[in-house]
Design an enzyme around this catalytic site. Structure first.
Site, PDB file in Angstrom:
ATOM      1  N   ASP A   1       0.809  -1.224   0.000  1.00  0.00           N
ATOM      2  CA  ASP A   1       0.000   0.000   0.000  1.00  0.00           C
ATOM      3  C   ASP A   1       0.844   1.278   0.000  1.00  0.00           C
ATOM      4  OD1 ASP A   1       0.909  -0.521   2.570  1.00  0.00           O
ATOM      5  OD2 ASP A   1      -1.067  -0.915   3.394  1.00  0.00           O
TER       6      ASP A   1
ATOM      7  N   ASN B   1      -7.739  -2.136  14.179  1.00  0.00           N
ATOM      8  CA  ASN B   1      -9.139  -2.417  13.800  1.00  0.00           C
ATOM      9  C   ASN B   1      -9.248  -3.671  12.935  1.00  0.00           C
ATOM     10  OD1 ASN B   1      -8.054  -1.574  11.394  1.00  0.00           O
ATOM     11  ND2 ASN B   1      -9.496   0.097  11.045  1.00  0.00           N
TER      12      ASN B   1
ATOM     13  N   HIS C   1      -7.501  -4.291  10.148  1.00  0.00           N
ATOM     14  CA  HIS C   1      -7.217  -4.158   8.712  1.00  0.00           C
ATOM     15  C   HIS C   1      -5.968  -4.931   8.315  1.00  0.00           C
ATOM     16  CE1 HIS C   1      -4.809  -0.109   9.298  1.00  0.00           C
ATOM     17  NE2 HIS C   1      -3.983  -1.134   9.310  1.00  0.00           N
TER      18      HIS C   1
ATOM     19  N   GLU D   1      -9.900  -1.598   5.222  1.00  0.00           N
ATOM     20  CA  GLU D   1     -10.570  -1.261   6.467  1.00  0.00           C
ATOM     21  C   GLU D   1     -11.816  -2.137   6.660  1.00  0.00           C
ATOM     22  OE1 GLU D   1      -8.728   0.372   8.270  1.00  0.00           O
ATOM     23  OE2 GLU D   1      -8.413   2.465   7.732  1.00  0.00           O
TER      24      GLU D   1
END
Ligand code: F6R
Length: 258
Positions: free
Chosen positions: A82, A151, A153, A158
């Site tokens: 990413d 979270n 990811h 996400e």
């Protein structure tokens, strides 16, 4: 002389090989050993690379040991997960710069074989599609390294990202921007990123996830308390046949039976 062997506990949970290391150095060295084994067997392998705090020590270790260990990146290819949208390659917080400083400048990988999505492309959606095609053209990823967000990811996928998603542009959540604000002193964390999709990630032949530190303990517990749910993106890895999750003691602290 007596030596104390670092302990590793291992268990298969939901099809994922979960390893807990008493010693984080041992974790890094075992994660690096998988890369060494792959490149000795297949020097032209394609490796999927991650960034973030978790991987700094990993890259330092690999850069320092690969020559002595007898393998090279001369024929290897790498495709990073990413990049932030809107940061140029020189930006100190860009993942291009991170990879250059932590890894690419320290090993013999060829510049033209080391790919990171271009977050500054004029047409960011076209860049995402081209990046996905590039991975296919390279013959897919042999070994994908991943970290995990607080979270859940993976990459920058996400919560609620479809499990069949391809490389795409994402809006980063408040929780991710907050977690990564530690790297952005006196400036805002970008609002968008370009990331390999979950479907793209799942096509890798083998996946190794590293999670270290107490901030990851809750999500590691949560991922094994549910089946597969897009609410917790890392649970998608349960459908992959070859995933190893390497945890230090702190990240594993809430897994009661390990
Ligand atoms: C990085 C990436 C992210 C990180 C995750 C954990 O390329 O894709 O999924 O792996 O946010 O980041 P750290 O290691 O900083 O806790």
């Amino acid at each position: 002389m007596l030596t104390t062997k670092a302990r590793v506990r291992e268990r298969l949970i939901d099809g994922i090989k979960v390893q807990v290391y008493d010693d984080a150095k041992e974790l890094i060295s075992n994660a690096a050993m998988q890369l060494s084994a792959l490149l000795k067997e297949k020097p032209s392998a394609t490796i999927g690379l991650a960034t973030g705090g978790t991987f700094v020590d990993f890259y330092t270790h690999v850069a320092a040991t690969h020559k002595e260990d007898g393998y090279s990146f001369g024929a290897a290819k790498s495709v990073n997960l990413d990049e932030y949208v809107g940061l140029n390659w020189e930006d100190p917080q860009s993942y291009h710069r991170y990879m250059l400083e932590n890894f690419f400048s320290k090993v013999d990988i060829r510049k033209e074989n080391a790919f990171v999505p271009n977050g500054n492309a004029e047409d960011i959606h076209a860049e995402a599609a081209a990046y996905d095609r590039r991975i296919q053209d390279l013959g897919g990823v042999d070994l994908q390294y991943l970290g995990v967000g607080v979270n859940g990811h993976i990459g920058f996928n996400e919560p609620h990202t479809p499990f069949d998603s391809r490389t795409h542009v994402v809006d980063l959540t408040g929780s991710t921007r907050e977690a990564n604000s530690r790297f952005f002193i006196a400036r805002d964390v970008p609002k968008r990123a370009i990331t390999k999709g979950i479907g793209t990630i799942l096509e890798a032949k083998k996946i190794i996830v590293l999670a270290m530190g107490s901030s990851k303990a809750q999500i590691i517990k949560d991922m094994f308390e549910v089946g597969m749910t897009t609410r917790i993106p890392i649970t998608a890895l349960k459908m992959h046949p070859d995933v190893t999750l390497m945890l230090d003691k702190d990240a594993a602290a809430l897994l009661t039976d390990l």
